[in-house]
Design a protein around this motif. Structure first.
Motif, short mmCIF file in Angstrom:
data_model
loop_
_atom_site.label_atom_id
_atom_site.label_comp_id
_atom_site.label_asym_id
_atom_site.label_seq_id
_atom_site.Cartn_x
_atom_site.Cartn_y
_atom_site.Cartn_z
N ASP A 173 12.01 32.03 -14.59
CA ASP A 173 13.14 31.89 -15.51
C ASP A 173 14.11 30.81 -15.04
OD1 ASP A 173 12.09 33.90 -17.09
OD2 ASP A 173 13.52 35.43 -16.41
N GLU A 174 14.40 30.79 -13.74
CA GLU A 174 15.33 29.80 -13.18
C GLU A 174 14.77 28.38 -13.32
OE1 GLU A 174 18.67 28.16 -11.24
OE2 GLU A 174 18.37 30.12 -12.17
N ILE A 175 13.51 28.20 -13.02
CA ILE A 175 12.88 26.88 -13.15
C ILE A 175 12.85 26.45 -14.61
CG2 ILE A 175 10.71 25.62 -12.91
CD1 ILE A 175 10.25 27.37 -10.34
N ASP A 179 14.81 22.89 -18.84
CA ASP A 179 15.45 22.73 -20.15
C ASP A 179 16.73 21.91 -20.03
OD1 ASP A 179 13.46 24.20 -21.37
OD2 ASP A 179 14.64 26.05 -21.52
N GLU A 180 17.56 22.19 -19.02
CA GLU A 180 18.80 21.45 -18.81
C GLU A 180 18.51 19.98 -18.53
OE1 GLU A 180 20.95 23.41 -15.71
OE2 GLU A 180 21.58 25.05 -17.01
N GLU A 181 17.50 19.71 -17.71
CA GLU A 181 17.15 18.33 -17.39
C GLU A 181 16.67 17.59 -18.63
OE1 GLU A 181 14.92 17.52 -13.81
OE2 GLU A 181 15.66 19.38 -12.92
N ARG A 182 15.87 18.25 -19.46
CA ARG A 182 15.41 17.63 -20.71
C ARG A 182 16.58 17.31 -21.63
NH1 ARG A 182 11.63 21.98 -20.80
NH2 ARG A 182 9.82 21.36 -19.61
N GLU A 183 17.53 18.23 -21.72
CA GLU A 183 18.70 18.01 -22.58
C GLU A 183 19.55 16.86 -22.07
OE1 GLU A 183 19.57 19.27 -25.59
OE2 GLU A 183 17.56 20.13 -25.51
N ARG A 184 19.73 16.77 -20.74
CA ARG A 184 20.50 15.66 -20.17
C ARG A 184 19.80 14.33 -20.44
NH1 ARG A 184 21.62 19.23 -15.89
NH2 ARG A 184 19.92 18.38 -14.65
N ALA A 185 18.48 14.31 -20.27
CA ALA A 185 17.72 13.07 -20.51
C ALA A 185 17.81 12.68 -21.99
CB ALA A 185 16.27 13.26 -20.08
N LYS A 186 17.72 13.67 -22.86
CA LYS A 186 17.80 13.40 -24.30
C LYS A 186 19.18 12.85 -24.66
CE LYS A 186 17.25 15.89 -28.67
NZ LYS A 186 16.99 17.20 -29.27
N ALA A 187 20.23 13.43 -24.08
CA ALA A 187 21.59 12.96 -24.35
C ALA A 187 21.80 11.55 -23.80
CB ALA A 187 22.61 13.93 -23.73
N ALA A 188 21.22 11.26 -22.66
CA ALA A 188 21.36 9.92 -22.07
C ALA A 188 20.66 8.88 -22.94
CB ALA A 188 20.79 9.91 -20.66
N ARG A 189 19.52 9.24 -23.51
CA ARG A 189 18.81 8.31 -24.40
C ARG A 189 19.57 8.09 -25.70
NH1 ARG A 189 14.40 11.38 -22.68
NH2 ARG A 189 14.38 12.50 -24.64
#
Length: 102
Positions: free
Chosen positions: A74-76, A81-91
């Motif tokens: 669950d933690e991983i 998910d958080e890393e994907r959202e940050r990458a998506k926001a950066a793009r």
């Protein structure tokens, strides 16, 4: 192939239930993609009363080990998910380049 985290770096997360613990380590592939690995340990007191950690489990440890593994999963998943959202926001952010130069 992954790049190994420095041994001086702490784990990305630590989880514990009873005498079973999980250390979650974050690494990256050569392409920069995140990879998470988990080390499970069981703590016990030795004959001198000192705490020790081992990575073998008795039958009575298995349900708790499964619970800690579930929590680690669950933690991983949350971190990915958080890393994907940050990458998506950066793009999605404007690059700041002006259109006038064209």
């Amino acid at each position: 192939m992954t790049t190994n985290a420095s041994s001086s770096q702490p784990p990305a997360a630590r989880l514990r239930r009873g005498n079973i613990s999980a250390s979650i380590w974050r690494n990256e592939t050569r392409d920069g993609d995140p990879i998470y690995n988990v080390k499970f340990e069981r703590s016990y007191k030795d004959a001198q009363g000192d705490y020790q950690n081992i990575d073998s489990y008795g039958v009575s440890d298995l349900l708790l080990l499964a619970k800690v593994a579930d929590l680690a999963h669950d933690e991983i998943s949350r971190r990915l998910d958080e890393e994907r959202e940050r990458a998506k926001a950066a793009r999605a952010k404007p690059s700041g380049k002006s259109e006038r130069g064209r």
